[in-house]
Design a protein around this motif. Structure first.
Motif, PDB file in Angstrom:
ATOM      1  N   GLY A   2      93.951  50.155  53.053  1.00 51.20           N
ATOM      2  CA  GLY A   2      93.129  48.870  52.948  1.00 51.20           C
ATOM      3  C   GLY A   2      93.028  48.105  54.034  1.00 51.20           C
ATOM      4  N   ILE A   3      92.155  47.003  54.149  1.00 49.09           N
ATOM      5  CA  ILE A   3      91.896  46.243  55.289  1.00 49.09           C
ATOM      6  C   ILE A   3      92.629  44.767  55.211  1.00 49.09           C
ATOM      7  N   VAL A   4      93.045  44.162  55.872  1.00 54.93           N
ATOM      8  CA  VAL A   4      93.790  42.926  56.038  1.00 54.93           C
ATOM      9  C   VAL A   4      92.448  41.994  55.554  1.00 54.93           C
ATOM     10  N   SER A  64      94.212  47.535  42.263  1.00 56.09           N
ATOM     11  CA  SER A  64      93.600  46.291  42.426  1.00 56.09           C
ATOM     12  C   SER A  64      92.633  46.168  43.515  1.00 56.09           C
ATOM     13  N   GLU A  65      91.278  45.317  43.635  1.00 59.24           N
ATOM     14  CA  GLU A  65      90.669  45.463  44.912  1.00 59.24           C
ATOM     15  C   GLU A  65      91.179  44.550  45.639  1.00 59.24           C
ATOM     16  N   TYR A  66      91.893  43.532  45.438  1.00 62.80           N
ATOM     17  CA  TYR A  66      92.815  42.697  46.393  1.00 62.80           C
ATOM     18  C   TYR A  66      94.263  42.769  46.077  1.00 62.80           C
ATOM     19  N   THR A  67      95.117  42.700  46.809  1.00 59.28           N
ATOM     20  CA  THR A  67      96.583  42.687  46.355  1.00 59.28           C
ATOM     21  C   THR A  67      97.203  41.840  47.566  1.00 59.28           C
ATOM     22  N   VAL A  68      98.322  41.258  47.283  1.00 60.32           N
ATOM     23  CA  VAL A  68      99.320  40.516  48.224  1.00 60.32           C
ATOM     24  C   VAL A  68     100.556  41.267  48.517  1.00 60.32           C
ATOM     25  N   VAL A 111      91.972  46.505  49.200  1.00 58.70           N
ATOM     26  CA  VAL A 111      92.176  47.985  48.901  1.00 58.70           C
ATOM     27  C   VAL A 111      90.980  48.815  48.865  1.00 58.70           C
ATOM     28  N   THR A 112      90.888  49.721  49.584  1.00 57.34           N
ATOM     29  CA  THR A 112      89.751  50.496  49.835  1.00 57.34           C
ATOM     30  C   THR A 112      90.005  51.890  49.019  1.00 57.34           C
TER      31      THR A 112
END
Length: 386
Positions: A79-81, A155-159, A47-48
């Motif tokens: 965001g970016i994959v 969150s910086e990363y998510t699924v 997530v950006t």
């Protein structure tokens, strides 16, 4: 276990920062969380940018859902994959994407119909705890599961499940088009797709937040002759006029019910009333503000399982009420074109952004939203200090 700083994270658990709400109405704690790799037909996204939406507030403040805490909120983001799970062939690491809270399988009878953007297989993403596939979250803190909420983009990363991920043109600035993930799109679509408004129509918009102002702006573009903005916050008058309202009504300062005032101003009622608050009483008032014969109330606001009471005689006289989710737009089919419209300057989202803040100041952003002092605050994730 790899951290976000490692160059290769694919297939590994990532430890990164997220804003965790440990209890309803509690402050967000920015802390380390663990994010699992994506399972089959899932996508892990870096997530950006994530903006704040009233829907996050509604469920964050809902004490009846205390069993779903601790929880990671957020859903209007870009965001970016980072990686994809087994079975995904049209997304790859590096793709720019928007996670959308409602899905599209492109196979069910709803997806095949131009009349709706519902999907029987992938409706609204999880409002409870985990993924639709197994009911489990992909987040944890030292082994303790952390519940999801829609895209969980604080969150910086998510699924996210594949059906809720929309690939977009990488030329689009992610800090701007993240707004197309929810509120702005809901307001635009309510006018374009649900109302299908004719030029010269009269309009009342209840609630002049981001969604309501998106309605106002689009109604003006569609040639509405009169746009009445209704809000109990006096400062919304000037803001509403900047977006296109012709009249402003504050129900708290009127000597009569606001629906009576609207009917008098329009000699019988408006052609379209848009409810952008998520309050059943306001929904009923919007309905009362409509013209007999053809007046249409369009409900956009989120009110949970609340019940709306309206007189049946108005239904018999031709008024109607419609609801809309995400403005009627199908995410995978329609949203990439909305991004292209932004790039062509046929669609503007930037005027809805009132604040830009580093992700670590998320509690400040929530206070601005709760006080009604912001439209959209975009959180930037590039401020994380290791």
């Amino acid at each position: 276990m790899e951290t976000c700083e490692e160059s290769t994270t694919i297939g590994k658990v990532i430890t990164c920062k997220a804003a965790v709400a440990w209890e309803p109405k509690g402050e967000f704690v920015v802390q380390d969380v663990q994010v699992e790799p994506p399972h089959a037909m899932e996508v892990r996204i870096k997530v950006t940018h994530s903006s704040l939406c009233r829907s996050d507030v509604f469920f964050w403040a809902n004490e009846s859902l205390a069993h779903t805490f601790p929880r990671i909120f957020g859903h209007e983001a870009a965001g970016i994959v980072e990686s994809v799970g087994e079975g995904i062939t049209d997304l790859r690491p590096g793709d720019h994407v928007l996670p959308i809270f409602t899905g599209e399988c492109r196979e069910c009878k709803y997806c095949a119909s131009p009349k709706t953007n519902l999907c029987s297989k992938f409706g609204v993403a999880s409002l409870e705890t985990g993924m639709k596939s197994d009911g489990k979250s992909r987040f944890s803190v030292q082994g303790k599961p952390i519940s999801r909420f829609l895209g969980s983009t604080f969150s910086e990363y998510t699924v996210v499940e594949y059906a809720y991920v929309v690939k977009i043109n990488p030329a689009a600035p992610l800090d701007k088009v993240c707004l197309l993930g929810c509120g702005v799109t809901a307001g635009i679509g309510a006018v374009r797709k649900i109302a299908q408004m004719e030029a010269g129509a009269t309009v009342a918009v209840f609630g002049l937040g981001t969604v309501g102002l998106a309605v106002v702006k689009e109604a003006k573009l569609q040639g509405a002759s009169r746009i009445i903005g209704v809000d109990n916050k006096a400062s919304k008058a000037d803001e509403g006029k900047r977006f296109g309202i012709t009249d402003f009504l504050n129900p708290d300062t009127l000597n009569k019910p606001v629906d009576e005032e609207i009917r008098e101003l329009t000699e019988g009622g408006v052609d379209f009333a848009f409810e952008c608050v998520g309050n059943p009483n306001v929904m009923a008032t919007a309905f009362e503000s409509c013209q007999d014969g053809w007046g249409t109330t369009i409900v956009i606001g989120v009110a949970g399982r609340a019940t709306v009471t309206i007189p049946t005689r108005y239904l018999l006289s031709g008024r109607c009420m419609k609801g809309t989710l995400y403005g009627g737009y199908k995410p995978k089919t329609d949203v990439p074109e909305l991004v292209e419209q932004y790039l062509r300057k046929d669609l503007d989202v930037e005027e809805f952004i009132t604040h830009n803040l580093p992700f670590t100041r998320i509690n400040e952003a929530f206070k601005l939203l709760l006080a009604g002092d912001s439209l959209r605050t975009v959180l930037h994730f590039d401020d994380i200090i290791r």
